[in-house]
Design a protein around this motif. Structure first.
Motif, mmCIF file in Angstrom:
data_model
loop_
_atom_site.group_PDB
_atom_site.id
_atom_site.type_symbol
_atom_site.label_atom_id
_atom_site.label_comp_id
_atom_site.label_asym_id
_atom_site.label_seq_id
_atom_site.Cartn_x
_atom_site.Cartn_y
_atom_site.Cartn_z
ATOM 1 N N GLN A 54 78.887 78.873 -1.252
ATOM 2 C CA GLN A 54 79.681 77.982 -2.095
ATOM 3 C C GLN A 54 80.025 76.696 -1.328
ATOM 4 O OE1 GLN A 54 82.926 80.338 -3.657
ATOM 5 N NE2 GLN A 54 81.564 81.577 -4.916
ATOM 6 N N GLN A 55 81.313 76.346 -1.167
ATOM 7 C CA GLN A 55 81.666 75.091 -0.496
ATOM 8 C C GLN A 55 81.706 75.217 1.030
ATOM 9 O OE1 GLN A 55 83.703 76.139 -3.194
ATOM 10 N NE2 GLN A 55 82.492 74.856 -4.569
ATOM 11 N N LEU A 56 81.541 76.420 1.528
ATOM 12 C CA LEU A 56 81.629 76.658 2.959
ATOM 13 C C LEU A 56 80.247 76.571 3.594
ATOM 14 C CD1 LEU A 56 83.669 77.416 5.182
ATOM 15 C CD2 LEU A 56 83.080 79.813 4.785
ATOM 16 N N HIS A 57 80.152 75.764 4.656
ATOM 17 C CA HIS A 57 78.878 75.575 5.354
ATOM 18 C C HIS A 57 79.127 75.673 6.855
ATOM 19 C CE1 HIS A 57 74.811 74.060 6.111
ATOM 20 N NE2 HIS A 57 75.353 73.285 7.049
ATOM 21 N N GLU A 58 78.308 76.474 7.530
ATOM 22 C CA GLU A 58 78.455 76.632 8.974
ATOM 23 C C GLU A 58 77.120 76.369 9.659
ATOM 24 O OE1 GLU A 58 80.565 80.044 10.396
ATOM 25 O OE2 GLU A 58 81.710 80.264 8.537
ATOM 26 N N GLU A 59 77.206 75.832 10.885
ATOM 27 C CA GLU A 59 76.017 75.572 11.687
ATOM 28 C C GLU A 59 76.172 76.218 13.054
ATOM 29 O OE1 GLU A 59 74.534 71.243 9.909
ATOM 30 O OE2 GLU A 59 75.688 71.320 11.780
ATOM 31 N N LEU A 60 75.055 76.660 13.591
ATOM 32 C CA LEU A 60 74.990 77.211 14.944
ATOM 33 C C LEU A 60 73.927 76.447 15.710
ATOM 34 C CD1 LEU A 60 75.303 79.409 17.220
ATOM 35 C CD2 LEU A 60 73.502 80.677 16.007
ATOM 36 N N VAL A 75 82.229 85.593 21.393
ATOM 37 C CA VAL A 75 81.146 85.595 20.423
ATOM 38 C C VAL A 75 79.987 86.421 20.968
ATOM 39 C CG1 VAL A 75 80.076 83.483 21.335
ATOM 40 C CG2 VAL A 75 79.758 84.091 18.942
ATOM 41 N N ARG A 76 79.292 87.072 20.072
ATOM 42 C CA ARG A 76 78.069 87.808 20.411
ATOM 43 C C ARG A 76 76.989 87.351 19.441
ATOM 44 N NH1 ARG A 76 76.782 93.197 22.532
ATOM 45 N NH2 ARG A 76 74.873 94.009 21.544
ATOM 46 N N ILE A 77 75.833 86.977 19.980
ATOM 47 C CA ILE A 77 74.746 86.444 19.160
ATOM 48 C C ILE A 77 73.517 87.330 19.331
ATOM 49 C CG2 ILE A 77 73.248 84.462 18.719
ATOM 50 C CD1 ILE A 77 75.448 82.686 19.890
ATOM 51 N N GLU A 78 73.015 87.827 18.214
ATOM 52 C CA GLU A 78 71.827 88.684 18.211
ATOM 53 C C GLU A 78 70.745 88.009 17.375
ATOM 54 O OE1 GLU A 78 73.217 92.329 16.555
ATOM 55 O OE2 GLU A 78 74.612 92.760 18.222
ATOM 56 N N VAL A 79 69.641 87.627 18.024
ATOM 57 C CA VAL A 79 68.562 86.922 17.343
ATOM 58 C C VAL A 79 67.454 87.904 16.984
ATOM 59 C CG1 VAL A 79 66.720 85.222 17.623
ATOM 60 C CG2 VAL A 79 69.037 84.692 18.403
ATOM 61 N N THR A 80 67.004 87.821 15.756
ATOM 62 C CA THR A 80 65.786 88.526 15.343
ATOM 63 C C THR A 80 64.657 87.517 15.400
ATOM 64 O OG1 THR A 80 67.039 90.018 13.913
ATOM 65 C CG2 THR A 80 64.666 89.830 13.512
ATOM 66 N N ALA A 114 88.240 88.610 18.101
ATOM 67 C CA ALA A 114 89.613 88.131 18.319
ATOM 68 C C ALA A 114 90.365 89.223 19.055
ATOM 69 C CB ALA A 114 90.294 87.813 16.995
ATOM 70 N N GLY A 115 90.738 88.927 20.305
ATOM 71 C CA GLY A 115 91.446 89.927 21.088
ATOM 72 C C GLY A 115 90.636 91.173 21.349
ATOM 73 N N GLY A 116 89.330 91.059 21.453
ATOM 74 C CA GLY A 116 88.471 92.206 21.747
ATOM 75 C C GLY A 116 87.992 92.950 20.526
ATOM 76 N N ASP A 117 88.513 92.641 19.352
ATOM 77 C CA ASP A 117 88.114 93.327 18.123
ATOM 78 C C ASP A 117 87.165 92.456 17.314
ATOM 79 O OD1 ASP A 117 89.764 95.493 18.705
ATOM 80 O OD2 ASP A 117 91.504 94.506 17.800
ATOM 81 N N SER A 118 86.115 93.094 16.775
ATOM 82 C CA SER A 118 85.189 92.384 15.898
ATOM 83 C C SER A 118 85.912 92.000 14.619
ATOM 84 C CB SER A 118 83.991 93.282 15.582
ATOM 85 O OG SER A 118 83.198 92.685 14.587
ATOM 86 N N ASP A 119 85.823 90.720 14.256
ATOM 87 C CA ASP A 119 86.644 90.261 13.136
ATOM 88 C C ASP A 119 85.858 89.461 12.109
ATOM 89 O OD1 ASP A 119 89.450 90.064 12.128
ATOM 90 O OD2 ASP A 119 89.049 87.918 12.312
ATOM 91 N N ARG A 120 84.650 89.000 12.453
ATOM 92 C CA ARG A 120 83.943 88.093 11.553
ATOM 93 C C ARG A 120 82.460 88.110 11.904
ATOM 94 N NH1 ARG A 120 83.047 82.217 11.482
ATOM 95 N NH2 ARG A 120 83.516 81.312 9.447
ATOM 96 N N THR A 121 81.612 88.243 10.902
ATOM 97 C CA THR A 121 80.167 88.298 11.133
ATOM 98 C C THR A 121 79.463 87.348 10.176
ATOM 99 O OG1 THR A 121 80.294 90.609 11.831
ATOM 100 C CG2 THR A 121 78.125 89.782 11.202
ATOM 101 N N ARG A 122 78.496 86.617 10.710
ATOM 102 C CA ARG A 122 77.692 85.708 9.909
ATOM 103 C C ARG A 122 76.216 85.912 10.264
ATOM 104 N NH1 ARG A 122 81.596 85.038 7.192
ATOM 105 N NH2 ARG A 122 82.798 83.119 6.829
ATOM 106 N N LEU A 123 75.342 85.824 9.265
ATOM 107 C CA LEU A 123 73.898 85.876 9.489
ATOM 108 C C LEU A 123 73.324 84.488 9.207
ATOM 109 C CD1 LEU A 123 71.489 87.663 10.243
ATOM 110 C CD2 LEU A 123 71.109 88.016 7.783
ATOM 111 N N PHE A 124 72.915 83.791 10.259
ATOM 112 C CA PHE A 124 72.427 82.420 10.162
ATOM 113 C C PHE A 124 70.905 82.405 10.050
ATOM 114 C CE2 PHE A 124 76.593 81.856 11.823
ATOM 115 C CZ PHE A 124 76.985 80.556 11.561
#
Length: 700
Positions: free
Chosen positions: A46-52, A108-113, A129-139
């Motif tokens: 939708q209106q949200l756009h992210e870049e890596l 952050v942890r990045i796993e590339v296929t 955040a503070g050692g806990d996984s809190d957010r995941t994105r597939l770019f």
């Protein structure tokens, strides 16, 4: 020598190498077994756009990831993380820097296929955040480049641009340098940019240089607006490069190239290369091909100036440089960097370009690549953040071997200034060597030959730009060992506006160049106190104007009437404040002599009728001089600076002497003597004042 260099010149596989674990990882990642994964990735919903931007393999990998989060194309946050390879195609890192809104994630942890075709690569990012996984994105993979870039090369008629260079055309080069034809576009591709060459290809008439046949910065800016096919007063990933035959009006043969575009609302869009300047001087006698030497200098110069459009400072000027804090710590100057942003004839290379090019690999430094690829877009993109904005300070720690020491000070025990009080400091240049040193006589008066940067806490850094340039006869001055020269410096305002106007803390630093060496002052920290009442707050709305700034900088004007009206109001309503003394001086000086004004409404043919003489107003001038200089002597010496207070008192005495009042002129010098002696100024200064007093007394 690292693996990449050995690999690039095709060494046979039987040769033994000493390869570190990092080099081995690079060898695996850069091999032909699998395509590289570095580049730009995207995620949208939708209106949200992210870049890596992933930077772990390919050319000059920095082991960095950076990203942006945007809503409706407006930046919300920009983050940067150092990465460590933890398994094949998996990296983890700590988020070191954030810009924009608060970002709650620390790791952050990045796993590339990795797929056979790069366009099919994906990158899963897990934010912690503070050692806990809190957010995941597939770019999804978008490009091997980090940013787009469009270049246009235009030329002055009769000029041939140099946009390529054959690396083996000269023997003066690293032994491992690949034999290839390098282009400007390839250099920036290797830096991480998707380069397109504009089809403009305009020829600029030499007539645009005007009568003097030399380019001024304004003429260059005008030519850019006319001839650059994609010129626009807005930020864009595009640069205009102009190859000129004529010299620069400001610096002549000594200027090889310049990022000239700091005029108008959008900076860093245009560069000029002066082909017939010193960069085309004859090659050293032991160089095998003089034409290739000249071509290399022009090629290097073009890329050097283009580097400035990315907001890159010179290698030795990183204390002014990139407008950010890099994720691996403080920004450091790189005086010995083998980078396009260094000078081949710098002191680090014994001022011999051959020493530089013997090791030069035709690249930017890692620190510069880190900035170009991963700094927030507004800092890099042409036409966005202004040149010299957001530049960091660094106190140079290795000036022990310098022949000079530069100090920036104020004439008060605590660097505390009242609100609206113009900040006047002084520069002290000391010969700390054991031998006499020769310098330009007016070196501390020439703001155009000096860099002065001013940073308010929590705000952008700005450069003090003087209102005027002065063409002086070049005189030299000898400074004996241990001796110093002094000059006042007016810091509050320049042609780019008021730099010290709000209450708060500021840091100021000056840099001058002597014999090719940059001499940096101490960072001077000052504080401006809040306004004291309604009158001061109300007057401030008009006081911090261009007219008032110019009047104060030039010690008065009878042309800028609106500014003078404001200064009159300051003397009446803020008579107990230090700013009133500055106002009195600016009002006094132009009234103390017959003042010429050019009337542009008269006919140009009759030059004499265009000049109006405004007669002196001695009584009013006397009243302003007295209010500024002798009613509160200690405050005047403090706020005006010792250097300027002495000069103003001399002007006051001369003014009185011209009126036939030599006795009063001598008395003013006596007041000056006692005031400055109480402030412990140098004996030679007091001796000079005594001599001047005696001069007036002898005239009685």
């Amino acid at each position: 020598m690292n693996y990449q260099h050995k690999h690039s010149v095709g060494k046979c596989s039987s040769e033994k190498y000493s390869i570190t674990k990092t080099d081995l990882n690079k060898k695996i990642i850069n091999s032909s077994i699998a395509p590289a994964v570095s580049g730009l990735y995207e995620w949208s919903e939708q209106q949200l756009h992210e870049e890596l931007r992933l930077d772990v393999d390919g050319r000059y990998p920095q082991m960095i990831a950076s990203g942006t989060v945007n809503i409706n194309q407006a930046l919300i946050v920009h983050w940067i993380a150092n990465l460590t390879l933890i398994s094949q195609d998996t990296w983890s890192g700590i988020i070191k820097n954030q810009y924009g809104q608060a970002f709650p994630y620390t790791n952050v942890r990045i796993e590339v296929t990795r797929e056979l075709f790069p366009g099919q690569h994906t990158a899963k990012i897990i934010f912690f955040a503070g050692g806990d996984s809190d957010r995941t994105r597939l770019f999804r993979y978008k490009s091997p480049f980090f940013h787009p870039l469009e270049l246009e090369f235009d030329t002055e008629e009769g000029t041939v641009p140099v946009t390529t260079f054959e690396t083996h055309s000269l023997d003066n080069r690293p032994a491992f340098l690949p034999n290839e034809t390098l282009s400007i576009s390839e250099i920036f591709k290797r830096a991480g940019f998707d380069v397109k060459i504009s089809t403009g290809n305009n020829t600029v008439p030499q007539a645009d240089t005007g009568v003097d046949k030399k380019w001024s910065y304004q003429e260059l800016h005008d030519a850019m607006q006319v001839y650059w096919s994609h010129f626009d007063n807005k930020p864009q990933w595009a640069i205009w490069t102009f190859f000129a035959a004529s010299e620069s009006m400001e610096d002549g043969h000594q200027l090889g190239g310049i990022m000239f575009d700091d005029i108008g609302p959008n900076h860093r869009q245009g560069t000029a290369i002066f082909n017939n300047s010193f960069i085309s001087d004859p090659a050293p006698s032991d160089i095998n091909d003089s034409n290739a030497w000249t071509k290399r200098m022009r090629f290097w110069c073009a890329i050097h100036e283009l580097g400035h459009t990315f907001n890159l400072a010179h290698s030795w000027q990183k204390h002014l440089g990139n407008p950010w804090i890099p994720p691996n710590g403080d920004l450091k100057s790189e005086p010995e960097a083998l980078s396009f942003m260094n000078y081949p004839f710098n002191q680090a290379f014994n001022r011999n370009p051959k020493n530089f090019f013997e090791k030069f690999e035709y690249r930017f430094s890692d620190q510069e690549l880190l900035f170009m690829r991963h700094a927030p877009e507004k800092f890099i993109q042409m036409g966005n953040s202004n040149w010299f904005e957001d530049h960091a300070f660094e106190q140079k720690k290795d000036q022990a071997n310098s022949q000079f020491k530069l100090e920036l000070k104020v004439n008060r025990e605590n660097a505390l200034f009242q609100f609206q009080e113009p900040v006047t400091g002084y520069l002290k240049l000391t010969n700390v060597s054991n031998e006499p040193q020769l310098v330009k006589e007016k070196i501390l008066s020439d703001l155009n030959g000096m860099t002065v940067i001013i940073k308010k806490d929590e705000k952008h850094t700005q450069q003090l730009l003087p209102y005027a340039k002065y063409c002086r006869k070049l005189e030299k001055k000898i400074i004996m060992p241990g001796d110093s020269i002094y000059e006042s410096i007016f810091l509050s305002v320049g042609k780019n506006g008021w730099l010290i106007d709000d209450p708060g803390h500021y840091t100021i630093q000056a840099i001058i160049q002597i014999n090719g060496e940059n001499i940096r002052s101490n960072p001077l920290k000052i504080r401006v106190t809040p306004p004291t009442g309604y009158d001061q707050e109300y007057l401030a709305q008009d006081f911090f104007s261009d007219d008032v700034g110019r009047i104060l900088a030039f010690d008065g004007s009878r042309f800028l009437k609106s500014g003078n009206n404001i200064l009159h109001e300051v003397t009446e309503k803020l008579s107990d404040r230090a700013v009133s003394l500055h106002a009195h001086i600016a009002l006094a000086r132009p009234l103390s002599y017959n003042y010429k004004i050019m009337n542009f409404e008269r006919k140009a043919e009759d030059l004499s009728s265009q000049i109006t003489i405004l007669p002196a107003q001695p009584e009013e001038a006397r009243n302003h001089f007295a209010a500024a200089l002798t009613e509160r002597q200690q405050l005047a010496a403090q706020t005006l600076s010792h250097v300027d207070y002495k000069e103003y008192m001399e002007s006051y005495s001369n003014f009185l002497s011209n009126l036939g009042e030599d006795k009063e002129a001598a008395r003013i010098q006596s007041v000056l003597y006692h005031t400055l002696s109480e402030r412990n100024v140098l004996d030679r200064v007091l001796h000079d004042i005594k001599n001047r007093q005696a001069y007036y007394e002898e005239k009685l």
